[in-house]
Design a protein around this motif. Sequence first.
Motif, short mmCIF file in Angstrom:
data_model
loop_
_atom_site.label_atom_id
_atom_site.label_comp_id
_atom_site.label_asym_id
_atom_site.label_seq_id
_atom_site.Cartn_x
_atom_site.Cartn_y
_atom_site.Cartn_z
N UNK A 222 25.24 18.25 -2.73
CA UNK A 222 24.45 17.64 -1.67
C UNK A 222 24.06 18.73 -0.67
N UNK A 223 22.75 18.87 -0.45
CA UNK A 223 22.23 19.93 0.42
C UNK A 223 21.37 19.28 1.49
N UNK B 15 22.34 15.81 -10.81
CA UNK B 15 23.54 15.69 -10.02
C UNK B 15 23.44 16.26 -8.62
N UNK B 16 22.28 16.78 -8.23
CA UNK B 16 22.10 17.34 -6.88
C UNK B 16 21.24 16.39 -6.05
N UNK B 17 21.64 16.19 -4.80
CA UNK B 17 20.89 15.36 -3.88
C UNK B 17 20.47 16.20 -2.68
N UNK B 18 19.20 16.09 -2.31
CA UNK B 18 18.68 16.75 -1.12
C UNK B 18 18.57 15.74 0.00
N UNK B 19 19.21 16.03 1.12
CA UNK B 19 19.11 15.19 2.31
C UNK B 19 18.09 15.84 3.24
N UNK B 20 16.99 15.15 3.49
CA UNK B 20 15.87 15.72 4.24
C UNK B 20 15.88 15.20 5.66
N UNK B 21 16.05 16.11 6.61
CA UNK B 21 16.07 15.73 8.02
C UNK B 21 14.83 16.26 8.72
N UNK B 22 14.16 15.39 9.46
CA UNK B 22 13.00 15.80 10.24
C UNK B 22 12.73 14.71 11.27
N UNK B 23 11.78 14.99 12.17
CA UNK B 23 11.43 14.00 13.19
C UNK B 23 10.52 12.91 12.64
N UNK B 24 10.08 13.07 11.41
CA UNK B 24 9.31 12.03 10.72
C UNK B 24 9.76 12.00 9.27
N UNK C 33 9.83 12.39 5.35
CA UNK C 33 9.16 13.29 4.42
C UNK C 33 8.31 12.51 3.43
N UNK C 34 7.10 13.00 3.16
CA UNK C 34 6.25 12.40 2.15
C UNK C 34 6.81 12.69 0.76
N UNK C 35 6.53 11.82 -0.21
CA UNK C 35 6.96 12.10 -1.58
C UNK C 35 6.31 13.38 -2.10
N UNK C 36 7.06 14.10 -2.93
CA UNK C 36 6.57 15.33 -3.55
C UNK C 36 6.78 15.22 -5.06
N UNK C 37 5.74 15.51 -5.81
CA UNK C 37 5.84 15.42 -7.26
C UNK C 37 6.89 16.40 -7.78
N UNK C 38 7.75 15.91 -8.65
CA UNK C 38 8.77 16.75 -9.26
C UNK C 38 10.06 16.83 -8.49
N UNK C 39 10.11 16.21 -7.31
CA UNK C 39 11.35 16.24 -6.53
C UNK C 39 12.42 15.41 -7.24
N UNK C 40 13.67 15.76 -7.02
CA UNK C 40 14.77 15.04 -7.62
C UNK C 40 15.29 13.96 -6.70
N UNK C 41 16.60 13.74 -6.73
CA UNK C 41 17.21 12.73 -5.87
C UNK C 41 17.17 13.20 -4.42
N UNK C 42 16.67 12.34 -3.54
CA UNK C 42 16.54 12.70 -2.14
C UNK C 42 16.89 11.51 -1.26
N UNK C 43 17.33 11.82 -0.05
CA UNK C 43 17.48 10.80 0.98
C UNK C 43 16.93 11.36 2.29
N UNK C 44 16.51 10.47 3.17
CA UNK C 44 15.79 10.87 4.38
C UNK C 44 16.59 10.52 5.62
N UNK C 45 16.66 11.47 6.55
CA UNK C 45 17.26 11.25 7.87
C UNK C 45 16.20 11.59 8.90
#
Length: 275
Positions: free
Chosen positions: A3-4, A25-34, A36-48
């Motif tokens: 988890x990154x 098996x890798x998850x990206x946790x995306x933090x921003x003030x808005x 994140x838009x979907x990106x083609x080819x991205x793996x498992x992600x969660x948004x903060x």
Amino acid sequence: MRRILITGGAGKVAALLRPRLARPGRLLRLLDVRPADPVEGAGDEEVVVASVDDLEAMTAACKDVDAVVHMGGLAKEDAVENMLQVNAYGTFCVLEGARRAGVRRMILASSNHAVGFEDVTGRTDLPADLPGRPDTMYGWSKVAGEMAGRLYADRFGMDVLCLRIGQWAPTPPGPRGLAAWLSPDDGARLVEACLTVPDPGFRLVWGISRNTRRWCSLAEGEAIGYFPQDDAERFLPQLVAEHGESDLEHDPALRRVGGPWCSIPLGRRSGSAAG
């Protein structure tokens, strides 16, 4: 790394990075003030949705994270008050939040503008650990972030890798990119090397590709397993067609690491769209 956390996860560079960091098996946790838009080819992600200068939010976002890639903040010259709040204090909040949550691996997106006034005339081997010589308030905020990383590495034993990034973009945005370009694929190779190198401690590394006309040393990157493969030279005909012939060694606007940033008004937004 399972988890990154990526701060600035809704940004343009994060959009280049996300699909290239995807692993089973890798998850990206995306933090921003808005969000994140979907990106083609991205793996498992969660948004903060949060700001990097919110310490409690950063501490919560770092929970159960193996590493943080800190790319959030202001990417251009701005008022000094904003640089202090978002870039300098924000980097402190990211580091302190990670420390509180027990995260040991930090990757900080610094910038070539941290040493923007360094003369590059005739150089091909500028070391990555040059002392700070910023060209703008933005560059100064990046030196501050690097030194905060040094503090947390020394005091708390965290692994902190600071990337002095050139121009991270799909193609070089101008003649200066012949020396400073970082391709999307090489950017991902660099981050992956930072994530996987054993016990790096504190490091300063240039974020550039294997450009024929580069000013900067690749030795520090190779020491952590970063071996860039791309070269901005293949874009030379396109750059000449768009900008005319350019002499990187003698053009007064290009003889310093920071290029034209060395002469923009301090504390105002840069007209450049790339670093």
